[in-house]
Design an enzyme around this catalytic site. Structure first.
Site, PDB file in Angstrom:
ATOM      1  N   SER A 135       0.855  -1.154  -0.071  1.00  0.00           N
ATOM      2  CA  SER A 135       0.028  -0.019  -0.115  1.00  0.00           C
ATOM      3  C   SER A 135       0.986   1.215   0.015  1.00  0.00           C
ATOM      4  O   SER A 135       1.955   1.147  -0.841  1.00  0.00           O
ATOM      5  CB  SER A 135      -0.861  -0.254   1.336  1.00  0.00           C
ATOM      6  OG  SER A 135      -1.818   0.866   1.302  1.00  0.00           O
ATOM      7  N   TYR A 149      -4.476   7.703  -6.477  1.00  0.00           N
ATOM      8  CA  TYR A 149      -3.553   6.815  -6.027  1.00  0.00           C
ATOM      9  C   TYR A 149      -4.009   6.502  -4.388  1.00  0.00           C
ATOM     10  O   TYR A 149      -3.777   5.432  -4.011  1.00  0.00           O
ATOM     11  CB  TYR A 149      -2.190   7.420  -6.226  1.00  0.00           C
ATOM     12  CG  TYR A 149      -0.943   6.681  -5.505  1.00  0.00           C
ATOM     13  CD1 TYR A 149      -0.411   5.512  -6.277  1.00  0.00           C
ATOM     14  CD2 TYR A 149      -0.437   7.122  -4.312  1.00  0.00           C
ATOM     15  CE1 TYR A 149       0.491   4.842  -5.476  1.00  0.00           C
ATOM     16  CE2 TYR A 149       0.547   6.318  -3.754  1.00  0.00           C
ATOM     17  CZ  TYR A 149       1.053   5.268  -4.477  1.00  0.00           C
ATOM     18  OH  TYR A 149       2.186   4.501  -4.184  1.00  0.00           O
ATOM     19  N   LYS A 153      -5.096   2.936  -2.893  1.00  0.00           N
ATOM     20  CA  LYS A 153      -4.220   2.160  -1.975  1.00  0.00           C
ATOM     21  C   LYS A 153      -4.970   2.066  -0.633  1.00  0.00           C
ATOM     22  O   LYS A 153      -4.659   0.973   0.249  1.00  0.00           O
ATOM     23  CB  LYS A 153      -2.794   3.026  -1.575  1.00  0.00           C
ATOM     24  CG  LYS A 153      -1.794   3.021  -2.934  1.00  0.00           C
ATOM     25  CD  LYS A 153      -1.376   1.647  -3.109  1.00  0.00           C
ATOM     26  CE  LYS A 153      -0.187   1.634  -4.047  1.00  0.00           C
ATOM     27  NZ  LYS A 153       0.512   0.318  -4.254  1.00  0.00           N
TER      28      LYS A 153
END
Length: 245
Positions: A135, A149, A153
């Site tokens: 992650s 993004y 994650k």
């Protein structure tokens, strides 16, 4: 104490950066690797750096169902899987569109979910095995321009926890790792939106400076090994002290 001797390990996104170092370090600890990536030249370069023999290479795009089916059909049960494939898209929310959202989530989240589901359904995860999802510390922050993004994650870390619950009865562990800024080619893409001066200034926020791929790989080796057999459902932050503040 940490060894991966005779363990069969799958690593996605192994063409470069953190993924490449994970594969290299795992091979040094005795693992037999299956490495996945989309760039033939770079993935073969990773293969050349691995210690030992009998490693496997798959040049595939995990978002392609046909390629994924081929991988599954040619796989033997894994002792560990590292879900490292991912992309970074620096874009303010007001400039997002459906295509960009789908592109980032497709690689960072969807492909990892589908792969894990296929491995489970195909009974390709050994009892006592370990799943590790890469992650990011970004999933806990609100840095401008990183919405997709960051969200992808965060979703990956949450998914890992659910897997930990569902697989515990089989003795299979699932954890995620959230690194801070690591010096990789992907990180250098930030120079498109952030100046070198700003990047150097940001590094001052890290008491131990920016990390190296080997720093993350070391933690993941712990999670893949039997030393961590009592750890599951965790999201481990490795950020050089950034969150001490």
């Amino acid at each position: 104490m940490i060894t991966l001797e005779d363990k069969n390990i799958l690593v996605t996104g192994a063409s470069s950066g953190i993924g490449r170092q994970i594969a290299i370090t795992a091979s040094e600890l005795g693992a037999k690797l299956t490495i996945i990536g989309r760039n033939v030249e770079k993935l073969n370069e990773t293969l050349s750096l691995l210690k030992g023999n009998d490693h496997k290479v798959h040049i595939i795009d995990l978002s392609d169902s046909a390629n994924l089916a081929t991988l599954i059909s040619e796989s033997t049960p894994y002792d560990g899987v590292v879900f490292n494939a991912g992309v970074v898209e620096y874009l303010p929310v007001k400039f997002l569109n459906e295509n960009k959202i789908n592109a980032v989530f497709g690689t960072n989240f969807d492909s990892n979910v589908v792969l894990s589901q296929k491995l489970m359904k195909g009974k390709l995860l050994k009892k006592g095995g370990s799943l590790v999802f890469v992650s990011s510390i970004s999933s806990k922050l609100g840095v401008p321009g990183t919405a997709m993004y960051t969200a992808s994650k965060a979703a990956l870390s949450a998914f890992s926890k659910v897997l930990a619950s569902e697989l515990a009865s089989q003795g299979i562990r699932s954890n995620s790792v959230s690194p801070g800024i690591i010096k990789t080619a992907m990180t250098e893409q930030a120079s498109d939106v952030v100046s070198d001066e700003e990047l150097k200034k940001a590094e001052l926020e890290y008491p131990l400076g920016y990390g190296e791929p080997a720093d993350v790989a070391g933690l993941i080796m712990y999670l893949l090994s039997d030393v961590s057999k009592w750890m599951t459902g965790s999201d481990l932050i490795i950020d050089g002290g950034f969150t001490l503040k």
